[in-house]
Design a protein around this motif. Sequence first.
Motif: not given
Length: 1018
Positions: A699-702, A721-727, A779-791
Amino acid sequence: MTPVDKLVKSIEQALGGGVSGAGGEKLAAEYAQWCATANKRLDQCERLLDGKAEYEALQSAETPPSLLDLCAALSFEKAGQWRDLCRSRSWAQAEELNERAISALNDLYGKGITTAHPLYRDYRRAVVEHDDARALSVLQTIVRLNPGDVTAQQEKQRLLGKVRGLTIGRLEQALQRQDVPAVQQTLEEIEAAGWTSEVNRTVLEQAQAIRREIDRKTALNRCLGLVEWLDRLKQQNAWEEALAPVQEIEQLCAGYDLVLAEEPAQAFAAVRDWARALKQQDDDEKRFQAALRNVEFHVEKGQADSAPGAARTLQSLREEQHVLLNLWRELEGFAKAVPEDLQARVQRRNGVLQAEISRLVRQRRLLTTISVAALVVVTSIAAVVLFRWHWTKGQIADLVKLRQERKVTTTEKLIADLRHNDKKAIGRSQLVLAIRESEQWVTEEHQRVGRLQTMLGKLQVHRQAGFRDAPVEDILRELQQTQAFTKELAPEFRGTGATELLEFENQFDSILQTRQRQMQTEFLALLKTAEQQAAIFDKPDLNTPVLRKAVSDLAESVSRLETVAQPIHERLRLPESLTGRVAPLKAKVVPYQQALVKLDAAETEMKQAVTLEQYYAALEKYDAEHVRQLPAIRAARRAASTKLTALEVERAMLMPEDAEGWQALIKGSGTSALPTEVMPAELSKWLSLRDDENLQNVYLYQLPETEDGVVISAPPARGGRVFTRGPWRRAAVDSLGLRFSAMAFIPAKEATKAEFTETNFLCKCNRNKPLQQAQLDMLGSLCPESSVIKRIGLDTWINDAGDKFRCSLLPILDELRASDSASVVLKAFIHWRLLEILAIRPAVWGVQRVPAIGHDQAALKELGISDLRSGDWMVPLRVQQYEAKLAEFYQKTREVSYSSQARFMEQLLSDTHADGFKFAGYVAADGTPILTKEGGRALNLWGQMQDGLKLTWLWKNQTASGNPKASAAQAQPFSPLFCCGREPDELLRAVAEKQKLEWQTIGIKDYLPPLFQEKRKP
């Protein structure tokens, strides 16, 4: 080295250097135990195989240690010698291994398996469950049954290294903890797997020392317990039961270097001596009784053999007496009382044998005397008959000898004497036949003398005519025939006509001298011409037409010289100084004649060839000694040394850089269809992507800014910017600001890799724009990079069981490359890892149909993508290093679809291969084409360039002479020519129509095989 290997090595050393009693008994017992264990497992496998439970039998056989490996180790080269030694010394006897079960297991392994076998399912399950030890065990079985599975071999090596490292690490940790049971167990695992050489020497020695001390203590306690038991056995007078414990104590003391305390040592020695003394007495008594039974048996057998009516020879009686006396001496050696009745029976039997032997000796002497007298009478009667037979044979032999010596007069006299003096004797049939044959021979000899007189008369006619009535050579030939015939007469007739013949020779001699001078003049003129012709062969610039004329001229001259040099009479022979110059000339021309004949025959075959095999077979014959300096022969050898088959031409035109893909194409196994099974290495690499926490569920939070436009948080998050594993967890807003906790990575400028740590955040908010609890999700959600892997479906590409692909990898790659939402660094990382999966089985995935993959992989490698880590897309330094170059790369290549290219290329390659390349003729020595009917109809032709390494494109000039001409370089003489089954332009149009895809698009035209990139119009 496994325990069994150590045991076998100890046995071989013992056999080579002598075996001690205690040490040998211990080795024998251990070897017998291992053989029993192996047989028990073999029996179990045999029962499973009989019940058609092959999979269960494999599981049982592969349980460590591997059953077939165990049997192979136990069946070492000197196993038979060891078994014989154990048998001779009454040591533990090892069971014979169940050969039938071993053969059945070998047959089972020989069947092999496919990737659909349950073992592959077990492997995938073990990988999914992260059970490395189980996965390695199953992989070892797979490799044994399917040695052609290269990916399984590679994955086995990887897992083997991983499991080995973990096991050695457990041993080191157990030593540090002083966990003795764990040390012993882990050390046994390492030794059983043969990994001792990989262990640190100090660690290994410490572990082995701990185990030795444990084993030594165990052995000492065992010895003390056995000593107490032996004492009880002595009290019970059970000496036989005491022997085994005595032997075990001695083996333990020798094997572990044990010394018993004084009291138990004395007790052990007393029992040992008592038991062994009683055993020795028992053994002596058993041998004495056996000797008694042997003597009794021999006496009874002799009496049975000598029963009334039985025929005994002198030899058999003497042998029986000798054996009986030897057995009696052996019995006396025991120094024990022999029963009196047995003594009496032996004496009686010996007396009977002696009497019978004496009787047979006297009988033999009488028969000898009678035979001599009879022989004298028969000889006297036969002497008279023999004299007559010898006289007749002598007369016949005399007649034969006289014929052989050709004595005509003596033969006539002997025949006359026989007919007059021995009229009765010549009535015998054999002598009559010999006389008739001799009379016929005498008549023939007189007829020969008559023929000689006729021949002398002809010679006299020539002399009277002054030798002008016939050519000198003809007269000389008649003279030679007369002289030769004279030598064939019987010796007593050879002087007939000698005077006339001598007078003729003297008068003919002057004629011969004149003829010899004429022949010498003629010979010198011919010789000069021939030597001038032979000088041409030494010229360096000799070519084939010149050579042919030179060979023809010289051959004709040599033939005429040989005729003159070989006259019909010795008197006409020329000097050796002249005739000796002919042989070198002939030796020079004959090899050239033979070589040219061979070349002509080969060239005829080459022109008649309609297949490539026929052409090459003929080309192999286009070679010969003495003509290899000719340019044509050198060109032919170059062409023969760089033979091309139609398939090799096709490969050079279609897939010159992909040998594996080419093999898949010609076998018909390289289509883009989805593989039916998942290979171990593919599963492993995919799982490393699917389970990578830097790729999945990130996840990416702004974080919100303050009124000053600055994000203030503890710990500080630059840029917000903060990257987290899960929300994030426990996110809430209070009077101080935003609070939350997460496994987080803050992408600071100085960070070199993405490291996630458990962190509690406090972020001060803008007091003029207070943040509400309901606004947190914005403020944030699943980052586009993880989303593209699922997509793109990468996380579900392989099913949950790990044995099926859900779709092809090419569409996944196309969608990944076309994605604009994800970081190009992440795209490049996944792109590279997916290309690595394709590289495991490129032919199966049809990579050879997608040339763009090779180009892209090379470009990514040059950009350094192979060094990327999975989390680098979150690290600013790494993004700054790669982003610009990768953005440019994906911008240039995004229009090239792997899937479209695969479909088009697959159709194009398969259609071209179906039509194939055909033999169209060859290039002659002068560069002109010699075409087959097939080649004459073709528009495009291909052949080899003069360097023999590259293909030359040729075309047929329809507007001029109709002969093919080279487009860029001169074709190699004698190289074969090829034509495609269909013209390249026609193939491109047909495939574009089938695929509904224009081949001029950027994704196709720049990647076409060489066949379709050549200029095809003059």
